[in-house]
Motif scaffolding. Structure first.
Motif, mmCIF file in Angstrom:
data_model
loop_
_atom_site.group_PDB
_atom_site.id
_atom_site.type_symbol
_atom_site.label_atom_id
_atom_site.label_comp_id
_atom_site.label_asym_id
_atom_site.label_seq_id
_atom_site.Cartn_x
_atom_site.Cartn_y
_atom_site.Cartn_z
ATOM 1 N N ILE A 1 0.854 -1.184 0.000
ATOM 2 C CA ILE A 1 0.000 0.000 0.000
ATOM 3 C C ILE A 1 0.892 1.237 0.000
ATOM 4 C CG2 ILE A 1 -1.782 1.280 1.227
ATOM 5 C CD1 ILE A 1 -2.592 -1.328 2.591
ATOM 6 N N PHE A 2 0.778 2.037 -1.050
ATOM 7 C CA PHE A 2 1.494 3.312 -1.098
ATOM 8 C C PHE A 2 0.616 4.337 -0.396
ATOM 9 C CE2 PHE A 2 4.893 2.153 -3.913
ATOM 10 C CZ PHE A 2 4.384 1.107 -4.663
ATOM 11 N N TYR A 3 1.018 4.751 0.807
ATOM 12 C CA TYR A 3 0.168 5.577 1.656
ATOM 13 C C TYR A 3 0.610 7.041 1.617
ATOM 14 C CZ TYR A 3 -1.660 7.567 6.016
ATOM 15 O OH TYR A 3 -2.271 8.377 6.950
ATOM 16 N N PHE A 4 -0.334 7.930 1.279
ATOM 17 C CA PHE A 4 -0.062 9.361 1.249
ATOM 18 C C PHE A 4 -0.964 10.066 2.250
ATOM 19 C CE2 PHE A 4 2.594 9.743 -2.517
ATOM 20 C CZ PHE A 4 2.325 8.566 -3.205
ATOM 21 N N ARG A 5 -0.384 11.029 2.988
ATOM 22 C CA ARG A 5 -1.191 11.823 3.911
ATOM 23 C C ARG A 5 -1.283 13.239 3.352
ATOM 24 N NH1 ARG A 5 -4.411 13.846 6.686
ATOM 25 N NH2 ARG A 5 -4.469 14.114 8.943
ATOM 26 N N ILE A 6 -2.501 13.681 3.130
ATOM 27 C CA ILE A 6 -2.737 14.953 2.441
ATOM 28 C C ILE A 6 -3.351 15.927 3.421
ATOM 29 C CG2 ILE A 6 -4.189 15.985 0.646
ATOM 30 C CD1 ILE A 6 -1.898 14.422 -0.449
ATOM 31 N N HIS A 7 -2.829 17.157 3.482
ATOM 32 C CA HIS A 7 -3.308 18.099 4.496
ATOM 33 C C HIS A 7 -4.157 19.248 3.989
ATOM 34 C CE1 HIS A 7 0.235 16.190 6.444
ATOM 35 N NE2 HIS A 7 -0.628 16.083 7.410
ATOM 36 N N ASP A 8 -4.194 19.493 2.696
ATOM 37 C CA ASP A 8 -5.085 20.534 2.190
ATOM 38 C C ASP A 8 -5.405 20.277 0.722
ATOM 39 O OD1 ASP A 8 -2.199 22.589 2.349
ATOM 40 O OD2 ASP A 8 -2.988 21.660 0.535
ATOM 41 N N TYR A 9 -6.265 21.123 0.153
ATOM 42 C CA TYR A 9 -6.742 20.782 -1.186
ATOM 43 C C TYR A 9 -5.678 20.979 -2.254
ATOM 44 C CZ TYR A 9 -7.613 25.242 -3.570
ATOM 45 O OH TYR A 9 -7.469 26.423 -4.216
#
Lengths: 321, 359
Positions: free
Chosen positions: B202-210
């Motif tokens: 699983i390539f996991y990305f954490r996104i904080h804004d649009y």
């Protein structure tokens, strides 16, 4: 450039609530990196839980704490420093590593969403400096001497508590603005605050604990119609939340519910023999099933109760099963 | 004939891209690669896909039929669609509702209230996409875009453990009925399916804004080219960062529409399942009653070709999935549960009202 995070190297961090039963119920304690909401009626025990967490986060890692400091933003008047001191004295008597100097309290009154946002932005600056610049310390407020500077400088903030979010947002909105627009604006503010809190929580591995009030749940429909009803009706929630014999709903509506990662419901119930039973219930959480745990409140703070020990639990089970 | 360029071959776009990414430019190179298994290994295709490509090559008419270049026959498209791997949810009823599982090459949306199981389902799909082909799995990897912070690795590890137990049991069953290949593959280590490998898949990305979200969607095609094993991209949720920052609603609509178009194109070009988790809001109807509707409004409704509303049922603690938009499936409603092992079907013989989940 966005980079994926290696999941096999992620170590979930939690901060203990100071009680093995409650920690076990929560699979380790309050998680870092997400927003946990404690909702419940006044006097259910929310503030007690919160005050205890301000102290237990200071415990060393070997005892389930995070060796950290706490920030306490209190929006309902004067912060309950005396109660905090009382739990400290009764529960952590004589421990030099747990003290009020490690609890930073927002001194200015927080009454509007803008105030709250400003305060959180200041916290962001503080976290980034990773230095101790107390806005005010609980120690100073209680009139005692500030603890040793060396002890302070090793610690960083690991817990942020906002008690309560509801108070700040419930009164928001000018009276001449249309209702729908007020709700839209409030929702946008809630989402904006949440995005900031979540970013701080993740970047600095903070546990974020927010308290929320409840409203009466007037939707008495037994859920006979099949369909997806809005508001608090069947379709939008797993089962009714009950406290003091009344059905209640967490305040701030569906928009706010979409903002928190973990919702815990604190309730009080009349026991058959005239006593009071308190429960901590998982409403939703990514890592916990629907479940509840009874607890008691005394001079030393909060203590979880195992099922067998909850003699008055039968009254509670009638409510919850 | 052997000089036929890959770019002009009548292949589904995602297969063509795989060939190009692996460096194949013409038919003679394909002939030389040594068969479907070797081709599959080199390009990241499944053996079935590689076989299809080579078969197509064998049937090619001599030069003069270039009018077909760039065009694909409807028959090929249908075959490709039916053959396209699906990603199971491990709830049989939900899989049936979706026509066998979540479809690759398309955008599927799941919306619902907080706590109904969107993140649970997202994690389950990110694990299940990795099920080996021998069990009709997609045998691929996943991208998980976390915009709300609800992805907790310990829970994903639980779900991975549950899947390992489930898949191991299925491999044993296969072995017992005369098909021991997968079970032997596990034993020998030729096929790896354990918690660590599942988390690494699983390539996991954490996104904080649009803006981060849009940046990721823009870079996704390059990422998918770099990692052709990816068969699933989950956005959990697609909506969170769009519910603030925009004072101008028409600007929000424009950005959302652009995002939708890019996601549809990415799904089709790379043959991946794009799964969008969406929040819900309350809409007050004319008669004063209120209804739960997907967030982001009507303009977002065209983003997904398949849309499912997750909701609580009439009895306490009963979860439901209602299909309300699909290219070719009828609407329907099924019940599902979330257990310690992940998303599963209702236990046989139970009416619902599952109460406290088992742990």
């Amino acid at each position: 450039m966005l980079q994926p995070i290696d999941l096999t190297k992620q170590i979930p961090l939690k901060t203990t609530l100071g009680c093995g039963v409650l920690d076990g119920f929560l699979r380790g304690g309050l998680p870092c990196g997400i927003i946990t909401e404690l909702t419940g009626e006044a006097a259910a025990g929310k503030t007690q839980l919160v005050l205890q967490s301000l102290l237990t986060v200071q415990l060393p890692r070997s005892e389930g704490g995070l060796d950290g400091k706490a920030v306490y933003i209190y929006t309902e008047g004067k912060p309950p420093v005396e109660r905090l001191q009382s739990i400290l004295t009764n529960r952590f008597n004589g421990r030099p590593d747990i003290n009020l100097a490690n609890v930073l309290i927002e001194e200015r009154p927080i009454t509007t969403p803008e105030d709250l946002l400003r305060s959180v932005r200041q916290l962001e600056a503080l976290l980034e400096r990773e230095a101790v610049v107390p806005i005010a310390t609980a120690a100073a407020a209680a009139g005692s001497r500030v603890a040793d500077a060396a002890t302070l400088s090793r610690r960083v903030v690991r817990l942020l508590v906002i008690d309560s979010v509801a108070r700040v947002f419930r009164d928001a909105g000018e009276s001449d603005e249309p209702q729908v627009q007020q709700l839209h604006r409030r929702a946008a503010q809630l989402f904006g605050l949440t995005a900031l809190l979540k970013r701080l929580a993740q970047e600095h591995q903070l546990a974020v604990l927010l308290t929320n009030q409840v409203m009466d749940d007037f939707d008495s429909d037994g859920g006979t119609s099949v369909g997806i009803k809005g508001g608090g009706g069947a379709g939008s929630r797993p089962a009714p939340l009950v406290s003091s014999g009344r059905r209640v709903l967490p305040a701030l509506g569906l928009a706010w519910a979409n903002c928190v990662n973990c919702r815990l419901f604190v309730a009080r119930h009349e026991a058959g023999n005239g006593g009071v039973v308190r429960s901590l219930q998982v409403v939703f959480a990514p890592h916990l099933p629907h479940s509840y745990c009874c607890f008691k409140v005394d001079q030393q703070g909060i203590q979880g109760l195992l099922d067998e020990a909850a003699e008055q639990g039968s009254a509670l089970r009638r409510h919850l099963d | 004939m052997l000089r036929q360029e890959v770019v002009t071959m009548p292949l589904p776009p995602h297969l063509r891209n795989k060939l190009l990414s692996a460096g194949f430019t013409n038919a003679s190179e394909l002939e030389r690669c040594g068969g479907p298994v070797a081709l599959a290994r080199e390009t990241g295709m499944t053996p079935e896909e590689a076989h299809e490509v080579l078969q197509l090559l064998g049937e090619r008419l001599p030069a003069g039929s270039d009018w077909r270049a760039g065009a694909v026959s409807a028959a090929t498209l249908l075959e490709a669609h039916l053959a396209a791997p699906r990603i199971v949810t491990m709830c049989r009823d939900l899989d049936e509702l979706l026509g066998g599982g979540v479809a690759t090459g398309q955008v599927t949306e799941f919306c619902g209230v907080p706590g109904i199981g969107k993140t649970q389902l997202g994690m389950q799909l990110a694990i299940n996409v990795q099920v080996p082909a021998a069990l009709a799995g997609a045998q691929g990897q996943a991208v998980y875009v976390d915009t709300e912070g609800s992805f907790m690795v310990e829970r994903c590890a639980d779900i991975a453990e549950g899947a390992v137990r489930h898949i191991t049991a299925m491999a044993e069953k296969q072995a017992a009925s005369g098909r021991p290949a997968l079970a032997e593959g596990f034993r020998s280590g030729a096929v790896v399916f354990n918690v660590a490998s599942l988390l690494r898949g699983i390539f996991y990305f954490r996104i904080h804004d649009y803006t981060e979200q849009l940046a990721l969607i823009n870079m996704l095609p390059r990422f998918l080219q770099q990692y052709p094993q990816i068969r699933l991209v989950v956005f959990d949720s697609i909506t969170f960062h769009f519910r603030q920052d925009f004072t101008d609603m028409s600007q929000r609509t424009r950005v959302a529409t652009l995002m939708a178009q890019q996601l549809i194109a990415t799904a089709q070009t790379y043959g991946v399942a794009v799964v969008l988790m969406n929040q819900v809001t309350t809409k007050v109807m004319e008669d004063g009653s209120s209804k739960l509707v997907p967030a982001l409004g009507e303009s977002w409704g065209h983003a997904a070709s398949t849309r499912v509303m997750l909701h609580w049922g009439v009895h306490d603690n009963e979860r439901h999935a209602a299909l309300f938009k699909s290219p070719h499936l009828p609407p329907g409603n099924v019940a599902f549960t979330v257990t310690a092992d992940g998303v599963r079907g209702m236990p046989r013989g139970s009416r619902g009202g599952a109460g406290l989940a088992n742990r």
